[in-house]
Design a protein around this motif. Structure first.
Motif, PDB file in Angstrom:
ATOM      1  N   VAL A  14       1.778  -1.752   0.070  1.00  0.00           N
ATOM      2  CA  VAL A  14       0.492  -2.398  -0.201  1.00  0.00           C
ATOM      3  C   VAL A  14      -0.591  -1.329  -0.183  1.00  0.00           C
ATOM      4  CG1 VAL A  14      -1.215  -3.983   0.827  1.00  0.00           C
ATOM      5  CG2 VAL A  14       1.217  -4.626   0.769  1.00  0.00           C
ATOM      6  N   SER A  15      -1.580  -1.452  -1.076  1.00  0.00           N
ATOM      7  CA  SER A  15      -2.765  -0.589  -1.008  1.00  0.00           C
ATOM      8  C   SER A  15      -3.995  -1.475  -0.872  1.00  0.00           C
ATOM      9  CB  SER A  15      -2.897   0.281  -2.258  1.00  0.00           C
ATOM     10  OG  SER A  15      -2.165   1.458  -2.083  1.00  0.00           O
ATOM     11  N   THR A  16      -4.970  -0.944  -0.157  1.00  0.00           N
ATOM     12  CA  THR A  16      -6.147  -1.753   0.173  1.00  0.00           C
ATOM     13  C   THR A  16      -7.382  -0.866   0.269  1.00  0.00           C
ATOM     14  OG1 THR A  16      -7.116  -3.144   1.895  1.00  0.00           O
ATOM     15  CG2 THR A  16      -5.541  -1.509   2.637  1.00  0.00           C
ATOM     16  N   ASN A  17      -8.574  -1.507   0.250  1.00  0.00           N
ATOM     17  CA  ASN A  17      -9.775  -0.710   0.511  1.00  0.00           C
ATOM     18  C   ASN A  17     -10.125  -0.698   2.002  1.00  0.00           C
ATOM     19  OD1 ASN A  17     -10.552  -3.348   0.630  1.00  0.00           O
ATOM     20  ND2 ASN A  17     -12.422  -3.114  -0.583  1.00  0.00           N
ATOM     21  N   ALA A  18      -9.339  -1.373   2.827  1.00  0.00           N
ATOM     22  CA  ALA A  18      -9.557  -1.287   4.283  1.00  0.00           C
ATOM     23  C   ALA A  18      -9.103   0.091   4.764  1.00  0.00           C
ATOM     24  CB  ALA A  18      -8.753  -2.375   4.990  1.00  0.00           C
ATOM     25  N   THR A  19      -9.839   0.678   5.673  1.00  0.00           N
ATOM     26  CA  THR A  19      -9.445   1.991   6.206  1.00  0.00           C
ATOM     27  C   THR A  19      -8.335   1.785   7.248  1.00  0.00           C
ATOM     28  OG1 THR A  19     -11.033   1.867   7.991  1.00  0.00           O
ATOM     29  CG2 THR A  19     -11.795   2.899   5.941  1.00  0.00           C
ATOM     30  N   PRO A  20      -7.622   2.845   7.593  1.00  0.00           N
ATOM     31  CA  PRO A  20      -6.544   2.676   8.578  1.00  0.00           C
ATOM     32  C   PRO A  20      -7.011   2.011   9.872  1.00  0.00           C
ATOM     33  CG  PRO A  20      -6.366   4.804   7.528  1.00  0.00           C
ATOM     34  CD  PRO A  20      -7.629   4.199   7.022  1.00  0.00           C
ATOM     35  N   ARG A  53      -6.647   5.890  -2.466  1.00  0.00           N
ATOM     36  CA  ARG A  53      -7.089   7.288  -2.401  1.00  0.00           C
ATOM     37  C   ARG A  53      -7.104   7.890  -3.788  1.00  0.00           C
ATOM     38  NH1 ARG A  53      -1.539  10.135  -0.145  1.00  0.00           N
ATOM     39  NH2 ARG A  53      -0.548   8.134   0.176  1.00  0.00           N
ATOM     40  N   ARG A  54      -7.692   9.060  -3.860  1.00  0.00           N
ATOM     41  CA  ARG A  54      -7.768   9.731  -5.162  1.00  0.00           C
ATOM     42  C   ARG A  54      -7.213  11.135  -5.027  1.00  0.00           C
ATOM     43  NH1 ARG A  54     -12.382  13.233  -4.827  1.00  0.00           N
ATOM     44  NH2 ARG A  54     -13.693  12.633  -3.067  1.00  0.00           N
ATOM     45  N   CYS A  55      -6.965  11.778  -6.167  1.00  0.00           N
ATOM     46  CA  CYS A  55      -6.546  13.185  -6.146  1.00  0.00           C
ATOM     47  C   CYS A  55      -7.726  13.994  -5.653  1.00  0.00           C
ATOM     48  CB  CYS A  55      -6.233  13.676  -7.558  1.00  0.00           C
ATOM     49  SG  CYS A  55      -4.632  13.205  -8.137  1.00  0.00           S
ATOM     50  N   PRO A  56      -7.529  14.904  -4.724  1.00  0.00           N
ATOM     51  CA  PRO A  56      -8.657  15.741  -4.330  1.00  0.00           C
ATOM     52  C   PRO A  56      -9.071  16.615  -5.512  1.00  0.00           C
ATOM     53  CG  PRO A  56      -6.643  16.414  -3.208  1.00  0.00           C
ATOM     54  CD  PRO A  56      -6.299  15.245  -4.067  1.00  0.00           C
ATOM     55  N   ASP A  57     -10.406  16.870  -5.642  1.00  0.00           N
ATOM     56  CA  ASP A  57     -10.842  17.768  -6.728  1.00  0.00           C
ATOM     57  C   ASP A  57     -10.311  19.148  -6.429  1.00  0.00           C
ATOM     58  OD1 ASP A  57     -12.219  15.658  -7.736  1.00  0.00           O
ATOM     59  OD2 ASP A  57     -14.079  16.172  -6.668  1.00  0.00           O
ATOM     60  N   GLY A  83     -10.447   6.615  -2.246  1.00  0.00           N
ATOM     61  CA  GLY A  83     -10.964   6.430  -3.605  1.00  0.00           C
ATOM     62  C   GLY A  83     -11.002   4.976  -4.016  1.00  0.00           C
ATOM     63  N   THR A  84     -11.267   4.750  -5.294  1.00  0.00           N
ATOM     64  CA  THR A  84     -11.311   3.386  -5.828  1.00  0.00           C
ATOM     65  C   THR A  84      -9.886   2.987  -6.231  1.00  0.00           C
ATOM     66  OG1 THR A  84     -11.569   4.185  -8.071  1.00  0.00           O
ATOM     67  CG2 THR A  84     -13.604   3.818  -6.818  1.00  0.00           C
ATOM     68  N   PRO A  85      -9.667   1.686  -6.486  1.00  0.00           N
ATOM     69  CA  PRO A  85      -8.325   1.295  -6.933  1.00  0.00           C
ATOM     70  C   PRO A  85      -7.895   2.061  -8.182  1.00  0.00           C
ATOM     71  CG  PRO A  85      -9.597  -0.654  -6.367  1.00  0.00           C
ATOM     72  CD  PRO A  85     -10.529   0.513  -6.255  1.00  0.00           C
ATOM     73  N   GLY A  88       2.391   3.068 -11.515  1.00  0.00           N
ATOM     74  CA  GLY A  88       0.948   2.995 -11.265  1.00  0.00           C
ATOM     75  C   GLY A  88       0.366   1.595 -11.421  1.00  0.00           C
ATOM     76  N   LEU A  89       1.220   0.575 -11.407  1.00  0.00           N
ATOM     77  CA  LEU A  89       0.735  -0.797 -11.623  1.00  0.00           C
ATOM     78  C   LEU A  89       0.404  -1.485 -10.303  1.00  0.00           C
ATOM     79  CD1 LEU A  89       3.453  -1.647 -14.248  1.00  0.00           C
ATOM     80  CD2 LEU A  89       1.002  -1.610 -14.712  1.00  0.00           C
ATOM     81  N   PHE A  90      -0.552  -2.413 -10.361  1.00  0.00           N
ATOM     82  CA  PHE A  90      -0.909  -3.204  -9.178  1.00  0.00           C
ATOM     83  C   PHE A  90      -0.616  -4.679  -9.434  1.00  0.00           C
ATOM     84  CE2 PHE A  90      -4.668  -0.048  -8.543  1.00  0.00           C
ATOM     85  CZ  PHE A  90      -3.825   0.869  -7.936  1.00  0.00           C
ATOM     86  N   TYR A  91      -0.221  -5.370  -8.379  1.00  0.00           N
ATOM     87  CA  TYR A  91      -0.096  -6.834  -8.466  1.00  0.00           C
ATOM     88  C   TYR A  91      -1.066  -7.414  -7.452  1.00  0.00           C
ATOM     89  CZ  TYR A  91       1.764 -11.535  -7.942  1.00  0.00           C
ATOM     90  OH  TYR A  91       1.890 -12.895  -7.874  1.00  0.00           O
ATOM     91  N   GLU A  92      -1.818  -8.395  -7.896  1.00  0.00           N
ATOM     92  CA  GLU A  92      -2.903  -8.910  -7.070  1.00  0.00           C
ATOM     93  C   GLU A  92      -2.602 -10.372  -6.726  1.00  0.00           C
ATOM     94  OE1 GLU A  92      -6.463 -11.259  -7.116  1.00  0.00           O
ATOM     95  OE2 GLU A  92      -5.290 -10.941  -8.930  1.00  0.00           O
TER      96      GLU A  92
END
Ligand code: ATP
Ligand code: MG
Length: 424
Positions: A57-63, A98-102, A121-123, A136-140
């Motif tokens: 699962v991925s979320t925008n909640a922090t650990p 998360r995102r790839c670091p620059d 990062g953003t979704p 790279g797909l998400f199910y909501e």
């Protein structure tokens, strides 16, 4: 790439096939006001109608926010914190988008090899940092939609492994992705699309920059799902094998390449995995090395030199195993089961206890390798069955004599407990 939302009516993923614990995690996060998606391999497998191995699962909640919501949550990882939400029979890995670091956040920008992976990062950014479009797909869960930021759905439909972004960059960032491409192509019976394939041809030598334990883990995974033969053919074709296991690639070059006997070994190994349902890593590597070592022995013999086969094993294999980061217990056991093969046709002049032999802890793998050898040679399996019956006999008579009944999943004998420290 434009993002697409696929409504429930236009896809086949049903909540019934998602593990209730994963649903529980997503619903609870959503109820607390967060976004939560099922991500990665599980979405891919559900679309393909396969049973996912695990549900991430991925979320925008922090650990730390996740930890507050779930009592059964344990945070792991130093570089990138992940939440493991533990249930009775499984763990739902829950990570923050998360995102790839620059590049300039990393190491000066010259070397693409990723050292850090710890920026939230953003979704969409989270989808873009993943390896292949099919992953790279998400199910909501609120509206039962699939969210596709990367063109993954059409690649699944066309059975294609395609890097997200420029494969020349993505493989240099993390060369292990090249082995992963081979793994997914062989396991799912997909093609690697041309730009991704050509990037592997171009950058295969960079695999040496990846950490050996990670490579070793990926190599073992190639054999799951009975796809080892296909995967190794692809490693050989792309040149990856010449860098990863030059000894085996060399053998193949001398042994008719794509028509080598090694493929027959791997075919029978796959067949065994298909029927028995699991793969013993020790057996896998023993099967992989047997033909190449025999080939070296034959070369010595043709040159008129006397070869002691077991001495050759002890000479050739340990440096290769160390280089590939194989755990010591595993290499010792692998060499032992290979050396044991001569005991199936014992020297009549020497004293030899058959019962002692079959009572050995590693006898099951020894016998499995013997069976594979008979199959490769197109011989009758009768002798192996006789040895198997003797083992069952000895086991029934003296269960305490046959050790190793309690085994870890990998076939490693249980560790002895260290002695307790005495209190002063
Ligand atoms: P499997 O069914 O074998 O577990 P998987 O797709 O779930 O396959 P994992 O290794 O479990 O693969 O990784 C989970 C997800 O994490 C992948 O689907 C992918 O989105 C992402 N991922 C894993 N490794 C990498 C990597 N090296 N680079 C980018 N993304 C990765
Ligand atoms: Mg997985």
């Amino acid at each position: 790439m434009t993002s697409v939302i696929i409504p429930r009516s236009e896809h086949t993923v049903s909540r019934q096939n998602i593990h209730p614990d994963a649903l529980k995690v997503m619903y609870r996060l959503v109820r607390k006001g967060f976004t939560a998606y099922l991500v990665g391999g599980s979405v891919r497998d559900l679309i393909l109608g396969r049973t996912p191995k695990d549900f991430d699962v991925s979320t925008n909640a922090t650990p730390s926010q996740i930890k507050k919501i779930f009592q059964n949550c344990f945070l792991i990882g130093r570089r990138f914190r992940l939440a493991h939400i533990r249930f009775d029979d499984q763990i739902i890995e829950t990570s923050t988008f998360r995102r790839c670091p620059d590049q300039d956040e990393e190491n000066g920008g010259d070397d693409l090899y990723q050292f850090r992976d710890n920026c939230y990062g953003t979704p969409e950014e989270d989808a873009l940092r993943r390896d292949f479009t099919i992953n790279g797909l998400f199910y909501e869960v609120e509206r039962f939609t699939i969210i596709d930021h990367v063109g993954g759905l059409s690649d699944i439909q066309n059975r294609l492994i395609r890097c997200i972004g420029d494969p020349n960059i993505r493989f240099r960032e993390d060369p292990v992705r090249m082995i992963r491409a081979v793994r997914f192509a062989s396991r799912l019976d997909f093609h690697i699309e041309p730009a991704t394939y050509n990037a592997i041809l171009r950058h295969h030598e960079e695999i040496l920059k990846a950490s050996p334990p990670r490579i070793f883990e990926e190599l073992q995974k190639l054999f799951a799902f009975a796809a080892g033969e296909k995967a190794f053919r692809l490693l050989y074709k792309t040149g990856l094998l010449h860098v990863l296991l030059p000894e085996i690639a060399d053998f193949l070059d001398h042994d008719h390449g794509q028509d080598s006997v090694l493929w027959t070994w791997l075919e029978h190994l796959d067949e065994r995995i298909r029927t028995v349902g699991k793969v013993e890593p020790v057996l896998v590597f023993a099967a992989l090395f047997t033909a190449p070592v025999r080939h070296v022995a034959e070369r010595y013999e043709t040159a008129g030199e006397r070869v002691v086969y077991n001495a050759l094993l002890a000479d050739l294999l340990p440096p290769i195993c160390t280089r590939m980061s194989m755990p010591k217990w595993m290499s010792t056991r692998m060499i032992q089961i290979m050396a044991n093969q001569s005991r199936f046709e014992p020297d009549k002049k020497k004293r030899f206890s058959k019962r002692g032999f079959v009572a050995q802890d590693c006898f099951p793998e020894t016998l499995a390798l013997y069976q594979l050898g008979l199959l490769v040679a197109g011989e009758d399996l009768g002798p192996a069955e006789i040895w198997g019956s003797l083992r069952s006999e000895v086991e029934a008579e003296t269960p305490q004599f046959v050790r190793g009944e309690v085994r870890t999943e990998q076939g490693r004998p249980p560790r002895k407990r260290p002695p307790r420290r005495r209190r002063r």
